[in-house]
Design a protein around this motif. Sequence first.
Motif, PDB file in Angstrom:
ATOM      1  N   ALA A 127       0.766  -1.114   0.077  1.00 21.68           N
ATOM      2  CA  ALA A 127       0.008  -0.148   0.018  1.00 21.68           C
ATOM      3  C   ALA A 127       0.775   1.459  -0.124  1.00 21.68           C
ATOM      4  O   ALA A 127       0.651   2.342  -0.520  1.00 21.68           O
ATOM      5  CB  ALA A 127      -0.951   0.048   1.231  1.00 21.68           C
ATOM      6  N   ALA A 128       1.831   1.246   0.827  1.00 19.86           N
ATOM      7  CA  ALA A 128       2.725   2.396   0.890  1.00 19.86           C
ATOM      8  C   ALA A 128       3.373   2.742  -0.550  1.00 19.86           C
ATOM      9  O   ALA A 128       3.398   3.835  -0.828  1.00 19.86           O
ATOM     10  CB  ALA A 128       4.043   2.411   1.784  1.00 19.86           C
ATOM     11  N   THR A 129       3.611   1.628  -1.349  1.00 19.90           N
ATOM     12  CA  THR A 129       4.295   2.006  -2.733  1.00 19.90           C
ATOM     13  C   THR A 129       3.157   2.573  -3.491  1.00 19.90           C
ATOM     14  O   THR A 129       3.404   3.589  -4.383  1.00 19.90           O
ATOM     15  CB  THR A 129       4.658   0.670  -3.349  1.00 19.90           C
ATOM     16  OG1 THR A 129       5.579   0.032  -2.648  1.00 19.90           O
ATOM     17  CG2 THR A 129       5.183   0.866  -4.923  1.00 19.90           C
ATOM     18  N   VAL A 130       1.927   2.220  -3.512  1.00 22.59           N
ATOM     19  CA  VAL A 130       0.787   2.668  -4.171  1.00 22.59           C
ATOM     20  C   VAL A 130       0.457   4.112  -3.792  1.00 22.59           C
ATOM     21  O   VAL A 130       0.224   5.003  -4.631  1.00 22.59           O
ATOM     22  CB  VAL A 130      -0.513   1.955  -3.793  1.00 22.59           C
ATOM     23  CG1 VAL A 130      -1.593   2.347  -4.685  1.00 22.59           C
ATOM     24  CG2 VAL A 130      -0.259   0.420  -4.502  1.00 22.59           C
ATOM     25  N   HIS A 131       0.500   4.370  -2.602  1.00 19.22           N
ATOM     26  CA  HIS A 131       0.501   5.839  -2.062  1.00 19.22           C
ATOM     27  C   HIS A 131       1.796   6.760  -2.579  1.00 19.22           C
ATOM     28  O   HIS A 131       1.263   7.778  -3.223  1.00 19.22           O
ATOM     29  CB  HIS A 131       0.221   6.034  -0.775  1.00 19.22           C
ATOM     30  CG  HIS A 131      -1.032   5.112   0.029  1.00 19.22           C
ATOM     31  ND1 HIS A 131      -1.241   5.143   1.073  1.00 19.22           N
ATOM     32  CD2 HIS A 131      -2.013   4.730  -0.589  1.00 19.22           C
ATOM     33  CE1 HIS A 131      -2.322   4.606   1.411  1.00 19.22           C
ATOM     34  NE2 HIS A 131      -2.869   4.277   0.368  1.00 19.22           N
ATOM     35  N   GLN A 132       2.558   6.379  -2.499  1.00 15.85           N
ATOM     36  CA  GLN A 132       3.802   7.087  -2.961  1.00 15.85           C
ATOM     37  C   GLN A 132       3.823   7.504  -4.378  1.00 15.85           C
ATOM     38  O   GLN A 132       4.087   8.458  -4.705  1.00 15.85           O
ATOM     39  CB  GLN A 132       5.200   6.303  -2.482  1.00 15.85           C
ATOM     40  CG  GLN A 132       6.292   6.997  -2.893  1.00 15.85           C
ATOM     41  CD  GLN A 132       6.818   6.739  -4.140  1.00 15.85           C
ATOM     42  OE1 GLN A 132       7.050   5.488  -4.380  1.00 15.85           O
ATOM     43  NE2 GLN A 132       7.674   7.593  -4.877  1.00 15.85           N
TER      44      GLN A 132
END
Lengths: 331, 118
Positions: A14-19
């Motif tokens: 999820a953090a990658t998607v957000h970034q």
Amino acid sequence: MKTLFPELRSLRPAATVHQEIDEELQFHFDALVEEFESDGMSTDEATEKAVAHFGSLQFYDQQCRDIAFADRWSVSSGSLAVCLAVIVGCGLLASVLAWRSANQESQIANLQSRVDELNSRLVEMPAKHIAREIKGTIVDVDDKPIRDVDVMVTVKTWPQGMYSQVEHLTKTDVNGRFVLRDKLPEFGDYEIHVAVSHEGLAFQSQYLDALKPGEHDSPYHFFDFQLAPSATRKIQLLDEAGTPLSNALVIPSQRFAADGRQHTIYMQSSQPVRQKTDDQGYFRLKNFGEGDGAEIIVSLANGWEEAISFEADQAPVNIRVNTRSHVVLKK
Amino acid sequence: MTAKKSKSAFPQGSLDMLILKSLETEPRHGYGIARHLRETSREFIQLEEGSLYPALHRMEKRGWIQSEWGQSESNRRAKYYQLSKAGKKQLGIETDAWQKMVEAIQRVMSPVALEGKS
């Protein structure tokens, strides 16, 4: 591979998607600013026009995130849920076939209802994340984003049983947003305190305690603030003989708001709000609302230091101190 | 007197079609799509450019477009979108529906002008 199987994209952290969403939108916004600057505008004018052209970064960022996570859980719980669904589904399918051969239609119906129930439970299973970001938005009483707000974030942790407190300072961008990345522990409990202040507005703080990595509903902690106008008060600091105390350090540390809420700024992270008294011993109590109570910390060059507080609607016109820690508030 | 430019100066529901059309000739990033729409419409289409992204992400989920990170003209990392086979088919469907809609409206607005054509 991800091009051939686009659904694999939805299994990225999820953090990658957000970034990536942040980066993609920021690229567009910056390109607009550059375009308008190349038309001869100043950076401020270009930024203002870019905001008008693009709309709210925060709004569209959130919309994209909603779309990205509309039909999945996080990697860990999502994968687990998929595996569970497959295992349960296979087991139940085998059972269904067995029941079918026995011609027991009513039992098939029962199994179907169990499948439905399990599916509904899986859908309700909340996603759990390790939070990586501390972020938020700050608006005024008209819901307009405020840029350049001082944001003071304190992260408390207890590594190996030892207390640790780390302060971070940042400012809001043109859309009133702030974000701090990779400031949170991956192991052990932690707490987050966020205080925000801006010229002409009453400061506020929020506190989150008893946080644990991997137990959050989103990959970030979000803080939103709506700041109200402040009323500046001029207060004189005197010593025991009534002589003005010049060059004394004054740090507002607590705001007792008229609505009963208490807002704190930690001394270590208070650079944006600390000030010194002038030649006549005066300082301005800024960032407080009309009628608020306060606690201030006064430090003299000789090492004398005292926390001084007063209740709401009891703002003093001067504060008399002596080095033996006696404090007299004069209304 | 010039026409007043409005951020809703194009029909509701046509954003997907315009995005697909923008990607028909070459892959573009979001800013490139916005700029293409502005320039080819001679500044008439003035959408709030952030609204492209929920549409792009939705369309990617539907499989109409695919994305890949690449290098932009300014040497920054940018996300480029391109049409997929399903997207080309969808563009055909939406273009056809759009032309039928335009013709229908034209018949209502100028019935005489279209008489000879039908």
